[in-house]
Design an enzyme around this catalytic site. Sequence first.
Site, mmCIF file in Angstrom:
data_model
loop_
_atom_site.group_PDB
_atom_site.id
_atom_site.type_symbol
_atom_site.label_atom_id
_atom_site.label_comp_id
_atom_site.label_asym_id
_atom_site.label_seq_id
_atom_site.Cartn_x
_atom_site.Cartn_y
_atom_site.Cartn_z
ATOM 1 N N HIS A 186 0.817 -1.221 0.000
ATOM 2 C CA HIS A 186 0.000 0.000 0.000
ATOM 3 C C HIS A 186 0.852 1.272 0.000
ATOM 4 C CE1 HIS A 186 0.607 0.089 4.398
ATOM 5 N NE2 HIS A 186 0.206 1.340 4.353
ATOM 6 N N HIS A 248 7.675 -2.392 2.308
ATOM 7 C CA HIS A 248 7.555 -0.943 2.138
ATOM 8 C C HIS A 248 8.916 -0.239 1.988
ATOM 9 C CE1 HIS A 248 3.567 -1.948 3.233
ATOM 10 N NE2 HIS A 248 3.695 -1.863 4.537
ATOM 11 N N LYS A 348 8.224 0.650 15.898
ATOM 12 C CA LYS A 348 6.970 0.993 16.567
ATOM 13 C C LYS A 348 7.284 1.656 17.904
ATOM 14 C CE LYS A 348 3.964 -2.014 14.144
ATOM 15 N NZ LYS A 348 3.260 -1.096 13.267
HETATM 16 C C1 BG6 Z 1 1.458 -2.106 7.451
HETATM 17 C C2 BG6 Z 1 2.109 -2.754 8.635
HETATM 18 O O1 BG6 Z 1 1.827 -2.752 6.276
HETATM 19 O O2 BG6 Z 1 1.857 -0.740 7.387
HETATM 20 C C3 BG6 Z 1 1.759 -2.012 9.917
HETATM 21 O O3 BG6 Z 1 1.673 -4.102 8.743
HETATM 22 C C4 BG6 Z 1 2.077 -0.548 9.777
HETATM 23 O O4 BG6 Z 1 2.452 -2.570 11.024
HETATM 24 C C5 BG6 Z 1 1.469 0.021 8.514
HETATM 25 O O5 BG6 Z 1 1.570 0.115 10.912
HETATM 26 C C6 BG6 Z 1 1.901 1.455 8.278
HETATM 27 O O6 BG6 Z 1 1.177 1.962 7.209
HETATM 28 P P1 BG6 Z 1 0.708 3.478 7.155
HETATM 29 O O7 BG6 Z 1 -0.015 3.613 5.868
HETATM 30 O O8 BG6 Z 1 -0.133 3.699 8.361
HETATM 31 O O9 BG6 Z 1 1.992 4.278 7.191
#
Ligand code: BG6
Length: 503
Positions: A186, A248, A348
């Site tokens: 994403h 990511h 985190k």
């Molecule tokens: C997800 C992870 O893919 O991305 C999560 O599993 C993380 O742990 C999240 O919090 C972060 O995404 P965004 O869009 O909130 O930055």
Amino acid sequence: MKTTPNTQDTLFVLFGAGGDLSWRLIVPALFNLFLDGHLPERFLLLGVDRAAIDDAALAERFHQGITQYSRRGVPDANSWRTFSSLIRHQRLDADSAQDFTRLADTLAAHDTEAGSQAERVFYLATPPALFAPIARGLGAAGLAQDREHVRIVVEKPLGHDLASFQAINNALCSIFTEAQLFRIDHFLGKETVQNILAMRFANPIFEPIWNRRYVDHVTITVTETLGVEKRGGYYENAGALRDMVQNHLMQLLCLVAMEPPVAYDADDIRNKKMDVLHALRPITPETVHEFAARGQYAEGWIQGAHLPGYRDEPGVDPHSNTETYAALKLYVDNWRWQDVPFYLRTGKRLAADVSEISIRFRDVPHRSFPASVGLNTQPVRLVIQMHPEQGIVLKFMAKEPGSQLRLRPVDMRFSYKEAFQTEAPAAYETLLRDVMIGDATLFMRADQVEAAWQLLMPILDVWAENPAPDFPNYAAGAWGPESAEMLIAQDGKSWLTPTLPNS
Ligand code: BG6
């Protein structure tokens, strides 16, 4: 960045319809696409799972999800009425061939009634253990064979390691072609992430300095104040490296380091990213300690709230060895980047929610100004801000007004909010629309995912075999463990504090 404007009529089959992902992200995104007029004229949202509920109950659950998680908040009654009329539920057990045949009949009936054939999107918002059984069920029911009009979407985690990724991937690829497979990351749907390519390749001024001659090092930072929330069960088996870096952060690295594509198309862009992954210097088990650092949060304070340590979170082993923080040093061994370190960090329960990429340029080759004028106070950096600020900042030195010669750090800023004054779509909105138009540019190809696993395997293995003696090693609310400071300090550099709002 879309290349094709219109979506085709679509039957959108959402496996795992009752799950968290559907509720929080997918359905709110579909609803926003509907509000913006981006859904096709004929659209059906067929929610599929094992629950024995009816269409209205599923719609009600989706309504709650939208109310809570859509960027637009509570849906207005008229829009909701129309959208909810597009929602159906079908009960399906992934092991039941009969249920898949029923699904095939349902979809065929919709096409017959409409007198035309719609695109079919099978979205697997399920635990990965169900990917293979669902793919097999779809294949056996004849639902995969139309290569042109059928697509399947899968979410991470795509495996737990290289071998399990290969097993999942082989199962998917034995039923679907690569062109039908959309693997979601994403981050790639985020507006600011897409802008990295626009910035680099739609402007002639960055490319000439985007290389080892001018760049000293690059840092990629994605920090979160959130802990593992209710996801302890999942996170215990994942950890920061699998959860964030494997996908990511590696994708961000590819976007920063890749060569210019010949054309903005899925294959060319993904080939160029693949070249970066190929060029990454392998990390061996013996060198893991030089290239990687890990951390786990202890109790601490964030914004006045006292928060528990990771080992006290629900679903977490009180002696857990899972890392909630990971930092890496990587080298891209090619002409452009030889010997330029790329430092990646994510974790985190850190001090702030920040996602940014900082390109730190080399120092001037010769200092014309005496040290007393303050030349060393700020290195020249280009900061690509993804969250919470969205923009690009060039940090450099300027002369302070006055008769005395004094240099001072200044910022030159581009801000999305100011420049465009419009709200960007959520990442899932962009990606779901791309799935519906069949544009795979922002999705991960199998070879990329595999290469990322390959690179990280020695670290995962060494970390699993050698529990960290110092866990927990950073307090909630800190910027991470000491070992991450050491990782970068050993090269005579440091993590610079990210640019926070109003800083
Ligand atoms: C997800 C992870 O893919 O991305 C999560 O599993 C993380 O742990 C999240 O919090 C972060 O995404 P965004 O869009 O909130 O930055």
